[in-house]
Design a protein around this motif. Structure first.
Motif, PDB file in Angstrom:
ATOM      1  N   HIS A   1      -9.087  -0.964  -1.470  1.00  0.00           N
ATOM      2  CA  HIS A   1      -7.962  -0.442  -2.240  1.00  0.00           C
ATOM      3  C   HIS A   1      -8.495   0.148  -3.551  1.00  0.00           C
ATOM      4  CE1 HIS A   1      -7.358  -4.898  -3.843  1.00  0.00           C
ATOM      5  NE2 HIS A   1      -8.610  -4.521  -3.828  1.00  0.00           N
TER       6      HIS A   1
ATOM      7  N   SER B   1      -7.474  -0.817  -6.396  1.00  0.00           N
ATOM      8  CA  SER B   1      -7.275  -1.819  -7.455  1.00  0.00           C
ATOM      9  C   SER B   1      -8.543  -2.205  -8.228  1.00  0.00           C
ATOM     10  CB  SER B   1      -6.606  -3.068  -6.873  1.00  0.00           C
ATOM     11  OG  SER B   1      -5.398  -2.704  -6.246  1.00  0.00           O
TER      12      SER B   1
ATOM     13  N   GLN C   1      -8.904  -1.052 -11.725  1.00  0.00           N
ATOM     14  CA  GLN C   1      -8.240  -1.814 -12.809  1.00  0.00           C
ATOM     15  C   GLN C   1      -9.271  -2.641 -13.563  1.00  0.00           C
ATOM     16  OE1 GLN C   1      -5.017  -4.421 -11.853  1.00  0.00           O
ATOM     17  NE2 GLN C   1      -4.132  -3.069 -10.300  1.00  0.00           N
TER      18      GLN C   1
ATOM     19  N   ARG D   1     -10.346   0.660   5.483  1.00  0.00           N
ATOM     20  CA  ARG D   1     -10.027  -0.630   6.113  1.00  0.00           C
ATOM     21  C   ARG D   1     -10.362  -0.589   7.593  1.00  0.00           C
ATOM     22  NH1 ARG D   1      -4.504  -2.470   3.193  1.00  0.00           N
ATOM     23  NH2 ARG D   1      -5.222  -1.939   1.097  1.00  0.00           N
TER      24      ARG D   1
ATOM     25  N   GLN E   1      -5.123   6.191  -1.875  1.00  0.00           N
ATOM     26  CA  GLN E   1      -4.154   5.473  -2.712  1.00  0.00           C
ATOM     27  C   GLN E   1      -4.176   6.034  -4.127  1.00  0.00           C
ATOM     28  OE1 GLN E   1      -5.327   1.291  -2.638  1.00  0.00           O
ATOM     29  NE2 GLN E   1      -3.871   0.901  -0.979  1.00  0.00           N
TER      30      GLN E   1
ATOM     31  N   GLU F   1      -3.724   4.185  -7.802  1.00  0.00           N
ATOM     32  CA  GLU F   1      -3.543   2.935  -8.517  1.00  0.00           C
ATOM     33  C   GLU F   1      -2.983   3.262  -9.889  1.00  0.00           C
ATOM     34  OE1 GLU F   1      -4.477   0.321  -6.860  1.00  0.00           O
ATOM     35  OE2 GLU F   1      -4.132  -1.226  -8.377  1.00  0.00           O
TER      36      GLU F   1
ATOM     37  N   THR G   1      -0.897  -9.868  -8.930  1.00  0.00           N
ATOM     38  CA  THR G   1       0.301  -9.673  -9.754  1.00  0.00           C
ATOM     39  C   THR G   1       1.234 -10.881  -9.638  1.00  0.00           C
ATOM     40  OG1 THR G   1       1.154  -8.380  -7.903  1.00  0.00           O
ATOM     41  CG2 THR G   1       0.409  -7.142  -9.820  1.00  0.00           C
TER      42      THR G   1
HETATM   43  N1  DAH Z   1      -3.934  -3.028  -3.743  1.00  0.00           N
HETATM   44  C1  DAH Z   1      -2.743  -3.134  -2.958  1.00  0.00           C
HETATM   45  C2  DAH Z   1      -3.001  -2.645  -1.551  1.00  0.00           C
HETATM   46  O1  DAH Z   1      -3.958  -2.018  -1.337  1.00  0.00           O
HETATM   47  C3  DAH Z   1      -1.639  -2.295  -3.557  1.00  0.00           C
HETATM   48  C4  DAH Z   1      -1.199  -2.846  -4.854  1.00  0.00           C
HETATM   49  C5  DAH Z   1      -0.193  -3.792  -4.917  1.00  0.00           C
HETATM   50  C6  DAH Z   1      -1.798  -2.437  -6.020  1.00  0.00           C
HETATM   51  C7  DAH Z   1       0.231  -4.300  -6.106  1.00  0.00           C
HETATM   52  C8  DAH Z   1      -1.381  -2.956  -7.232  1.00  0.00           C
HETATM   53  C9  DAH Z   1      -0.369  -3.886  -7.252  1.00  0.00           C
HETATM   54  O2  DAH Z   1      -1.915  -2.596  -8.377  1.00  0.00           O
HETATM   55  O3  DAH Z   1       0.030  -4.397  -8.433  1.00  0.00           O
HETATM   56  O4  DAH Z   1      -2.221  -2.914  -0.678  1.00  0.00           O
END
Ligand code: DAH
Length: 340
Positions: free
Chosen positions: A170, A172, A175, A197, A211, A213, A254
């Motif tokens: 992802h 993320s 971050q 994936r 994605q 983010e 989160t």
């Molecule tokens: N990383 C999650 C995914 O790949 C998606 C995601 C959900 C990102 C919640 C976020 C979050 O920043 O707060 O499914």
């Protein structure tokens, strides 16, 4: 002697007449003026001649040489101009033929969606961040509150390169990267990019997809900020026709967590195979950044809050353009691409 020269001149003329190529002319030149030419015999004879004879003989030989050279250069000119003529004939360009038409490329639908979303967020003061597609397990999981053995890791069937590196599952981890280099200052970023994936490809899954983010960290950030931001994004992307809903969910990074759904574009909410009968399609996950995530990347959760979200670009593009199979995006079929 003069007769011999006269007959040689005739010979030169007849031989030159037969020539059709430059190399033939050059060979003739060697034949008539070179080391083994009949001229050498005459020159040898000259040694035996007396002064008067030498004079006339020398003159005649010089005159012969000049004759040969003049004839040869004439012939060379003739052949060259013939060759130019031939080339002009064979390379003639017909300017009345129709030209070749060029096919113009254009933006891929996914690029269009990314740029549109970037514009919306840039308009709200966000910056664009980037991260690598090969990530450490530490950034991809640990720093997002997914320690070794955490069951949620299994949701992300991953491509590991070695025990510590993988293709990011992802966006993320960006971050964590941004937080660690921001020195505790407020953050407002989005990060578009590819993720991977170990899924079997079908109409709604792809082993590689994209994605975006989002991460906001500051003082006094609340869930209301998150809702407002995402509602605005959805309205800008889909207008007011499609309904959107926020639904409680779970992500390890989160707390609390939500998912955002929009009305299924295929059945309009009736329920169909695409939305698995629910009438809704999930477009993004989001939530308030977990205190552990803040802490691990150097932010004090007592004084800082943040929200984060992650959305699937293909999903958004599918909804936006009514595409019911994710695989179309990757086939590079011009019949598909030129519709956007
Ligand atoms: N990383 C999650 C995914 O790949 C998606 C995601 C959900 C990102 C919640 C976020 C979050 O920043 O707060 O499914």
């Amino acid at each position: 002697m003069t007769e011999r020269l006269l007959s040689l001149k005739d010979e030169v003329k007849t031989e030159l007449n037969k020539c059709t190529a430059i190399h033939e002319v050059n060979a003739l030149k060697a034949h008539f003026l070179g080391k083994k030419s009949p001229l050498q015999e005459l020159l040898a004879k000259m040694k035996e001649a007396d002064v008067e004879e030498k004079k006339t003989l020398g003159k005649a030989i010089n005159e012969f040489k000049q004759f040969v050279e003049a004839e040869i250069s004439l012939k060379l000119k003739e052949i060259t101009s013939l060759e130019i003529q031939k080339r002009l004939e064979s390379e003639r360009i017909d300017i009345t033929l129709p030209g070749k038409s060029f096919a113009f490329g254009h933006q891929h639908p996914l690029t269009k969606i990314i740029e549109e979303i970037e514009d919306i967020f840039i308009g709200m003061g966000y910056e664009i961040a980037e991260g690598p597609e090969i990530e450490t397990d530490h950034n991809n999981f640990e720093l997002l509150n997914l320690p070794q053995g955490h069951p949620a890791r299994e949701m992300h069937d991953s491509f590991y390169i070695d025990p510590t590196n993988l293709l990011r599952t992802h966006t993320s981890p960006v971050q964590a990267r941004v937080m660690q280099t921001s020195g505790g200052k407020p953050i407002k970023i989005i990060c578009p990019g590819k993720v991977y994936r170990r899924d079997n490809d079908d109409a709604t899954h792809s082993h590689q997809f994209m994605q975006i983010e989002g991460l906001v960290i500051d003082k006094n950030i609340t869930l209301a900020d998150l809702k407002g931001t995402l509602a605005l994004l959805m309205r800008k992307m889909f207008g007011n026709e499609l309904e959107i809903r926020f639904r409680p969910s779970f992500f390890p990074f989160t707390e609390p967590s939500v998912e955002v759904d929009v009305t299924c574009f295929k059945c309009g909410g009736e329920g169909c195979p695409l939305c698995k009968g629910t009438g809704w399609i999930e477009v993004l996950g989001a939530g308030m950044v977990h205190p552990n995530v803040l802490k691990m990347s150097g932010y004090d959760p007592e004084t800082n809050q943040g929200f984060a979200f992650g959305l699937g670009i293909e999903r958004i593009a599918m909804l936006r353009y009514g595409i019911d199979d994710i695989r179309y995006f990757y086939l590079n079929d011009p019949r598909f691409l030129k519709q956007f």
